[in-house]
Design a protein around this motif. Sequence first.
Motif, PDB file in Angstrom:
ATOM      1  N   ASN A   1      -3.866  12.495  -9.643  1.00 41.27           N
ATOM      2  CA  ASN A   1      -3.259  13.198  -8.513  1.00 41.27           C
ATOM      3  C   ASN A   1      -2.055  12.435  -7.958  1.00 41.27           C
ATOM      4  OD1 ASN A   1      -4.848  15.672  -7.918  1.00 41.27           O
ATOM      5  ND2 ASN A   1      -6.527  14.210  -7.742  1.00 41.27           N
ATOM      6  N   LEU A   2      -1.389  11.660  -8.806  1.00 40.37           N
ATOM      7  CA  LEU A   2      -0.240  10.894  -8.321  1.00 40.37           C
ATOM      8  C   LEU A   2       0.791  11.787  -7.650  1.00 40.37           C
ATOM      9  CD1 LEU A   2       0.853   8.251 -10.987  1.00 40.37           C
ATOM     10  CD2 LEU A   2      -0.396   7.885  -8.863  1.00 40.37           C
ATOM     11  N   PHE A   3       0.959  13.001  -8.152  1.00 39.54           N
ATOM     12  CA  PHE A   3       2.015  13.870  -7.668  1.00 39.54           C
ATOM     13  C   PHE A   3       1.463  15.081  -6.923  1.00 39.54           C
ATOM     14  CE2 PHE A   3       3.367  11.718 -11.583  1.00 39.54           C
ATOM     15  CZ  PHE A   3       4.285  10.852 -11.015  1.00 39.54           C
ATOM     16  N   ALA A   4       0.309  14.904  -6.316  1.00 38.16           N
ATOM     17  CA  ALA A   4      -0.256  15.957  -5.474  1.00 38.16           C
ATOM     18  C   ALA A   4       0.636  16.181  -4.259  1.00 38.16           C
ATOM     19  CB  ALA A   4      -1.667  15.570  -5.032  1.00 38.16           C
ATOM     20  N   GLY A   5       0.631  17.408  -3.738  1.00 34.38           N
ATOM     21  CA  GLY A   5       1.474  17.734  -2.605  1.00 34.38           C
ATOM     22  C   GLY A   5       1.228  16.854  -1.404  1.00 34.38           C
ATOM     23  N   SER A   6      -0.027  16.417  -1.190  1.00 31.62           N
ATOM     24  CA  SER A   6      -0.330  15.591  -0.023  1.00 31.62           C
ATOM     25  C   SER A   6       0.368  14.235  -0.095  1.00 31.62           C
ATOM     26  CB  SER A   6      -1.847  15.388   0.100  1.00 31.62           C
ATOM     27  OG  SER A   6      -2.372  14.755  -1.062  1.00 31.62           O
ATOM     28  N   VAL A   7       0.603  13.710  -1.307  1.00 32.42           N
ATOM     29  CA  VAL A   7       1.294  12.428  -1.445  1.00 32.42           C
ATOM     30  C   VAL A   7       2.701  12.553  -0.869  1.00 32.42           C
ATOM     31  CG1 VAL A   7       2.191  10.755  -3.108  1.00 32.42           C
ATOM     32  CG2 VAL A   7      -0.089  11.751  -3.435  1.00 32.42           C
ATOM     33  N   TYR A   8       3.326  13.692  -1.096  1.00 32.17           N
ATOM     34  CA  TYR A   8       4.666  13.944  -0.590  1.00 32.17           C
ATOM     35  C   TYR A   8       4.655  14.306   0.896  1.00 32.17           C
ATOM     36  CZ  TYR A   8       6.203  14.175  -5.483  1.00 32.17           C
ATOM     37  OH  TYR A   8       6.491  13.878  -6.787  1.00 32.17           O
ATOM     38  N   THR A   9       3.968  15.388   1.221  1.00 27.96           N
ATOM     39  CA  THR A   9       4.096  15.948   2.563  1.00 27.96           C
ATOM     40  C   THR A   9       3.265  15.188   3.585  1.00 27.96           C
ATOM     41  OG1 THR A   9       4.514  18.105   1.555  1.00 27.96           O
ATOM     42  CG2 THR A   9       3.993  18.058   3.891  1.00 27.96           C
ATOM     43  N   LYS A  10       2.007  14.890   3.272  1.00 25.46           N
ATOM     44  CA  LYS A  10       1.221  14.094   4.214  1.00 25.46           C
ATOM     45  C   LYS A  10       1.780  12.677   4.296  1.00 25.46           C
ATOM     46  CE  LYS A  10      -3.602  13.156   5.519  1.00 25.46           C
ATOM     47  NZ  LYS A  10      -5.020  13.227   5.088  1.00 25.46           N
ATOM     48  N   GLY A  11       2.350  12.198   3.191  1.00 21.14           N
ATOM     49  CA  GLY A  11       3.021  10.907   3.237  1.00 21.14           C
ATOM     50  C   GLY A  11       4.197  10.927   4.198  1.00 21.14           C
ATOM     51  N   ALA A  12       5.017  11.986   4.136  1.00 17.67           N
ATOM     52  CA  ALA A  12       6.133  12.122   5.078  1.00 17.67           C
ATOM     53  C   ALA A  12       5.632  12.274   6.501  1.00 17.67           C
ATOM     54  CB  ALA A  12       7.002  13.309   4.678  1.00 17.67           C
ATOM     55  N   MET A  13       4.548  13.039   6.679  1.00 17.70           N
ATOM     56  CA  MET A  13       3.976  13.211   8.019  1.00 17.70           C
ATOM     57  C   MET A  13       3.475  11.884   8.577  1.00 17.70           C
ATOM     58  SD  MET A  13       1.895  16.791   7.510  1.00 17.70           S
ATOM     59  CE  MET A  13       1.427  16.954   9.248  1.00 17.70           C
ATOM     60  N   THR A  14       2.960  11.025   7.695  1.00 22.37           N
ATOM     61  CA  THR A  14       2.530   9.696   8.127  1.00 22.37           C
ATOM     62  C   THR A  14       3.689   8.948   8.769  1.00 22.37           C
ATOM     63  OG1 THR A  14       0.861   9.581   6.373  1.00 22.37           O
ATOM     64  CG2 THR A  14       1.583   7.486   7.336  1.00 22.37           C
ATOM     65  N   LEU A  15       4.843   9.016   8.139  1.00 21.89           N
ATOM     66  CA  LEU A  15       6.009   8.319   8.686  1.00 21.89           C
ATOM     67  C   LEU A  15       6.462   8.939  10.000  1.00 21.89           C
ATOM     68  CD1 LEU A  15       8.001   7.701   5.389  1.00 21.89           C
ATOM     69  CD2 LEU A  15       6.736   6.022   6.754  1.00 21.89           C
ATOM     70  N   HIS A  16       6.423  10.263  10.100  1.00 20.40           N
ATOM     71  CA  HIS A  16       6.839  10.877  11.366  1.00 20.40           C
ATOM     72  C   HIS A  16       5.840  10.566  12.479  1.00 20.40           C
ATOM     73  CE1 HIS A  16       9.319  13.475  13.805  1.00 20.40           C
ATOM     74  NE2 HIS A  16       8.201  13.961  14.330  1.00 20.40           N
ATOM     75  N   ALA A  17       4.555  10.593  12.153  1.00 18.33           N
ATOM     76  CA  ALA A  17       3.548  10.231  13.156  1.00 18.33           C
ATOM     77  C   ALA A  17       3.732   8.783  13.600  1.00 18.33           C
ATOM     78  CB  ALA A  17       2.145  10.446  12.588  1.00 18.33           C
ATOM     79  N   LEU A  18       4.072   7.902  12.668  1.00 16.05           N
ATOM     80  CA  LEU A  18       4.350   6.513  13.020  1.00 16.05           C
ATOM     81  C   LEU A  18       5.567   6.431  13.936  1.00 16.05           C
ATOM     82  CD1 LEU A  18       3.805   3.469  12.618  1.00 16.05           C
ATOM     83  CD2 LEU A  18       5.322   3.582  10.601  1.00 16.05           C
ATOM     84  N   ARG A  19       6.589   7.213  13.625  1.00 12.21           N
ATOM     85  CA  ARG A  19       7.798   7.234  14.460  1.00 12.21           C
ATOM     86  C   ARG A  19       7.467   7.625  15.899  1.00 12.21           C
ATOM     87  NH1 ARG A  19      12.888  11.345  13.271  1.00 12.21           N
ATOM     88  NH2 ARG A  19      14.048  10.942  15.217  1.00 12.21           N
TER      89      ARG A  19
END
Length: 477
Positions: free
Chosen positions: A401-419
């Motif tokens: 699942n290296l390229f699962a959608g969550s890696v991209y979108t939830k990963g980006a959301m992680t950064l925005h939540a951190l921001r």
Amino acid sequence: MVICRRVGAALVATTVTLSLGAAPAPASATGHGHDHGHGGVGTPGTPGAPGVGDGYFPAAGNGGYDVLHYGLDIRYEPATRAFAGTATISARATARLSRFNLDLRGFDVRAVTVDGRAARYDRDGQELRISPRHALSRGERFTVVVRYDGTTGRPTDVEGALYGWVSTPDGSFVANEPDGASTWYPVNDHPTDKASYDFRLTVPAGKTAVANGELVGQRTRDGWTTFVWRARDPMASYLSTASVGDYDLRRSTGPRGLPIIDAIDRDLGPEAADGLARTREMIAYFTDLFGRYPFTSYGAIVDDDEDAGYALETQTRPMYSGPPGEGTVAHELAHQWYGNSVSPARWQEIWLNEGFASYAEWLWEEHTGGRTAQARFDTFYARPETASFWNPPPGDPGATNLFAGSVYTKGAMTLHALRTKIGDRAFFALLRAWYAANRNDTVTTADFVRLAEQVSRRQLDAFFQTWLYTPGKPAVW
């Protein structure tokens, strides 16, 4: 990668909301059985490990040495898929070695030398095992030359997606992530061993061969054209390319005189390069956000391959299987900082590539007057707890699942939540510090957490546990 893989129609989209499929096959793909050279008898020492210990791809890479440079001399005939290569690999032993391995799938190995002397070798699946005449001392620099040939094909990963050296009717589409470099040259195939590269690519006259870095030579003789490309900056093997096709090379200049070389397939219409039109502006914007552009050139390869259906951030020259949209171009450009220069120390850390590039795509859209990053976050967060969108956890998605959608979108959301948690000033200082501290190196999530805590002066373990490692929709952070 966008959507880096499995994008299909999303190559022309500006969002990363699709499921991107699974990772390429681990190193279980087989080579050519057992070939034996004619070198001398092995000497005392320790055999190098047949892998670097990556939990997702245990056979990827090799232990006991550090590659400094690859010189790849390749002759390729697209009509017959005939391939002949000579790889000259300069390396330094990190242990006393009686034997070491290179990753190579398929092909017939014709000869191997170490420091100019014939070496014994055999094959075990993807492992090319080489025994020099005398043990290599720890710290010793050595040169191994492998001469090999065969016929290329269309290798696939565990879910049937094309990767590595993919033969096409007019040439080749070459995109290696994560372990496909071994489908076309002998290599220490893991991001932890970066090296510089020279490519000498000989193809039928009329074809164009495109690789990383800068074009430093071109000559046509007796119906064949040789293209010489040089990539001086350290590069992980999964980011190397040597694509062949009916390309036109288009040159322009980016910020600070940066050479930009685009290769556009002649079979595509005039709109094929539309998504690249703002590349110079993107480089300037991301330089302001992240730090100076990492490498000595940039550009793109836009192919007409309808079968691959994805883009990959090959270093200095992202590879697109079809005409890319502007958002995809922003994504692959951002990877030059996050993924290419600052690379994952193990494949579990893939969110450090894809989450960062996806968030950069959000920032670019806001910068150009589109949706804000907050609006993007809110739209995604509105999805119900039961949505498969939230899984697998991006910090440990699993090899398939290296390229699962969550890696991209939830990963980006992680950064925005951190921001939102630490504030804009600390967050953007963190992005710059992350790149500055780790340029040309490999990293882990633990490294990022430590730096985030230093910059923000806050304890963030629980935050990252919630967003990166806990299944489902985050509720409190």
